[in-house]
Design a protein around this motif. Structure first.
Motif, PDB file in Angstrom:
ATOM      1  N   TYR A 161       0.837  -1.193   0.000  1.00  0.00           N
ATOM      2  CA  TYR A 161       0.000   0.000   0.000  1.00  0.00           C
ATOM      3  C   TYR A 161       0.878   1.253   0.000  1.00  0.00           C
ATOM      4  O   TYR A 161       1.775   1.387   0.830  1.00  0.00           O
ATOM      5  N   GLY A 162       0.578   2.158  -0.902  1.00  0.00           N
ATOM      6  CA  GLY A 162       1.178   3.482  -0.901  1.00  0.00           C
ATOM      7  C   GLY A 162       0.157   4.516  -0.467  1.00  0.00           C
ATOM      8  O   GLY A 162      -0.914   4.183   0.054  1.00  0.00           O
ATOM      9  N   ASP A 163       0.470   5.780  -0.699  1.00  0.00           N
ATOM     10  CA  ASP A 163      -0.429   6.855  -0.261  1.00  0.00           C
ATOM     11  C   ASP A 163      -1.807   6.739  -0.894  1.00  0.00           C
ATOM     12  O   ASP A 163      -2.830   6.957  -0.228  1.00  0.00           O
ATOM     13  N   SER A 164      -1.872   6.430  -2.194  1.00  0.00           N
ATOM     14  CA  SER A 164      -3.176   6.402  -2.869  1.00  0.00           C
ATOM     15  C   SER A 164      -4.057   5.293  -2.315  1.00  0.00           C
ATOM     16  O   SER A 164      -5.272   5.495  -2.118  1.00  0.00           O
ATOM     17  N   LYS A 166      -3.867   3.898   0.731  1.00  0.00           N
ATOM     18  CA  LYS A 166      -4.266   4.240   2.094  1.00  0.00           C
ATOM     19  C   LYS A 166      -5.335   5.334   2.097  1.00  0.00           C
ATOM     20  O   LYS A 166      -6.282   5.281   2.884  1.00  0.00           O
ATOM     21  N   GLN A 167      -5.199   6.298   1.231  1.00  0.00           N
ATOM     22  CA  GLN A 167      -6.188   7.371   1.175  1.00  0.00           C
ATOM     23  C   GLN A 167      -7.541   6.857   0.692  1.00  0.00           C
ATOM     24  O   GLN A 167      -8.591   7.345   1.130  1.00  0.00           O
ATOM     25  N   PRO A 226       1.039  -0.137   7.637  1.00  0.00           N
ATOM     26  CA  PRO A 226       0.049   0.678   6.926  1.00  0.00           C
ATOM     27  C   PRO A 226      -1.357   0.377   7.440  1.00  0.00           C
ATOM     28  O   PRO A 226      -1.708  -0.780   7.671  1.00  0.00           O
ATOM     29  N   ASP A 231      -1.177   5.321  11.771  1.00  0.00           N
ATOM     30  CA  ASP A 231      -1.039   5.608  10.345  1.00  0.00           C
ATOM     31  C   ASP A 231      -2.339   6.167   9.771  1.00  0.00           C
ATOM     32  O   ASP A 231      -2.312   7.051   8.902  1.00  0.00           O
ATOM     33  N   LYS A 234      -2.285   9.817  10.677  1.00  0.00           N
ATOM     34  CA  LYS A 234      -1.335  10.566   9.846  1.00  0.00           C
ATOM     35  C   LYS A 234      -1.892  10.780   8.438  1.00  0.00           C
ATOM     36  O   LYS A 234      -1.770  11.864   7.866  1.00  0.00           O
ATOM     37  N   THR A 235      -2.503   9.748   7.890  1.00  0.00           N
ATOM     38  CA  THR A 235      -3.099   9.855   6.562  1.00  0.00           C
ATOM     39  C   THR A 235      -4.240  10.868   6.564  1.00  0.00           C
ATOM     40  O   THR A 235      -4.386  11.666   5.630  1.00  0.00           O
ATOM     41  N   VAL A 238      -2.848  14.428   6.592  1.00  0.00           N
ATOM     42  CA  VAL A 238      -2.358  14.833   5.269  1.00  0.00           C
ATOM     43  C   VAL A 238      -3.513  15.313   4.403  1.00  0.00           C
ATOM     44  O   VAL A 238      -3.423  16.358   3.735  1.00  0.00           O
ATOM     45  N   ARG A 242      -4.287  19.127   2.907  1.00  0.00           N
ATOM     46  CA  ARG A 242      -4.475  19.298   1.471  1.00  0.00           C
ATOM     47  C   ARG A 242      -5.799  19.987   1.161  1.00  0.00           C
ATOM     48  O   ARG A 242      -5.868  20.826   0.254  1.00  0.00           O
TER      49      ARG A 242
END
Length: 419
Positions: A161-164, A166-167, A226, A231, A234-235, A238, A242
């Motif tokens: 899992y990356g940012d996308s 997880k978001q 993740p 986490d 934190k996500t 972010v 934004r």
């Protein structure tokens, strides 16, 4: 629902009250309430219903709750699930229900991961399930073992899992909270939690339901993986920066005010749920009005998962037959004793200890796994003429169940005598 103070607290769970014994309960067909009475007889006071994880189908057709309930894209037929919940209400003081569970259980999207489904679709379904049952159900964990989604995704997709990713999961959670609040109100919202979590620290492996044996990374999945609670925050922060809002952080703080997790280490790790509780307490996860007012978790149910130990025992029995390995029942006792020791630990504040309100076993009722028995009670099984696995009577109380009964029954007797 803004800021850390405005948390809608779930009144079903009162810190400092008598201990709740809970269990993750997997539905076995064709009777989806099979085993509830036998589980209650162990002294269990709460089940978390895995109707979506139904062990009745083969080959993926109509697999799981929503495949059963929404066959051929038809209008949902709630009658059977209504009966399951009504039966649970009769047998248990408290009832939980997963609106989704694993990340591929959404109507009309069976077999897809939740990453392939629009968060609006996911959250619409969560809001519909909660609206129907919130007056009869005390807790809705949206996902199951969410902090190992990344681990399984690596096995199936070749990357983590990356940012996308997880978001995407975070938007599913936040929109679910927002829609439940708007549709059903603050009391229903108070019963929603992000997921159940699993703690893995020094385990050797994890057994996927598809029969794959995964090697695990070292480190704590509850604090570092993740989609673990920290986490998620934190996500959310972010996304708030934004978009110039606090909606994500506020919703996640609401969803994490109550948390269920279990220790899933095998005996090679020499770890217990008591160790986990000390670790997350030291990390500041548990709310304490004086010592840790920024803590996320107001109510905590912590426990143990027999499956990794069962797999460890199963493999070593085949490889080194003469090697003595602790049984799952022995490990359950050890984990409960260390859990109880944390609740009495003088170095932990009284308020923090009181927030640990229950002990959970994953699983309390389940079909036989590839490696054997991992639950407290299990059904008889046969394969019918269509290839389906069908569970039924008689039921058997396993060694794990005998150990759980010895732990839980005295607490239930104390509750009964105090009425």
């Amino acid at each position: 629902m803004t800021g850390s103070v405005d948390i809608h607290l779930n009144q079903a769970f009162t810190p400092g009250s008598r201990l709740i014994f809970a269990g993750d309960y997997e539905v076995v067909g064709p009777d989806p309430a099979l085993g509830q009475r036998a589980v209650a007889d162990l002294g269990v006071g709460m089940i978390l219903i895995h109707y979506h994880h139904r062990h009745e189908f083969s080959g993926g057709g109509n697999k799981g709750l929503w495949g059963t309930l929404c066959q051929n894209d038809a209008t949902p037929d709630w009658r059977e699930l209504d009966r399951v919940v009504a039966s649970a209400n009769r047998e248990f003081p408290l009832v939980g229900l997963y609106p989704i569970g694993w990340a591929h259980m959404v109507p009309r999207h069976l077999g897809e991961t939740v990453l392939d489904v629009d968060p609006e679709v996911v959250s619409d379904w969560v809001a519909e399930v909660v609206d129907r049952y919130w007056q009869r159900v005390d807790l809705f964990p949206i996902f199951y073992e969410m902090n190992v989604f990344d681990l399984f995704f690596r096995a199936t997709h070749g990357h983590g899992y990356g940012d996308s990713e997880k978001q995407h999961i975070l938007r599913c959670l936040v929109r679910s909270a927002e829609k439940v609040a708007a549709r059903s109100g603050p009391e229903a919202l108070s019963k929603l939690t992000a997921a159940t979590f699993v703690e893995l620290t020094q385990s050797s492996f994890y057994w996927m339901s598809e029969g794959k044996l995964l090697e695990l990374p070292r480190g704590t999945a509850l604090l570092e993986a993740p989609l673990c609670p920290f986490d998620l925050m934190k996500t959310a922060q972010v996304l708030d920066v934004r978009e110039g809002t606090d909606r994500y952080s506020s919703a996640i703080r609401q969803l994490l005010h109550q948390m269920v997790f279990w220790n899933a280490d095998d005996s090679g790790a020499h770890n217990t749920v008591g160790d986990d509780l000390h670790r997350i307490s030291k990390a500041g996860m548990i709310y304490d009005s004086k010592e840790n007012p920024d803590g996320l978790v107001r109510v905590l149910i912590a426990g143990w998962d027999a499956q990794p130990q069962n797999t460890y025992e199963y493999l070593l029995r085949a490889l080194i037959p003469d090697l003595a390995v602790p049984s799952p029942a022995a490990c359950l006792n050890a984990n409960y004793m260390d859990f109880a020791a944390f609740r009495d630990a003088p170095e932990i504040s009284v308020e923090t200890r009181r927030r640990v309100v229950g002990f959970v076993l994953d699983d309390v009722f389940k079909c036989t796994k590839q490696s054997g028995i991992t639950s407290a009670v299990y059904p008889s099984e046969r394969i019918d003429e269509t290839g389906r696995r069908v569970g039924g009577m008689p039921l058997t109380r396993s060694e794990i169940g005998v150990a759980l009964h010895m732990i839980a029954q005295p607490e239930r007797d104390r509750r009964s005598s105090s009425r």
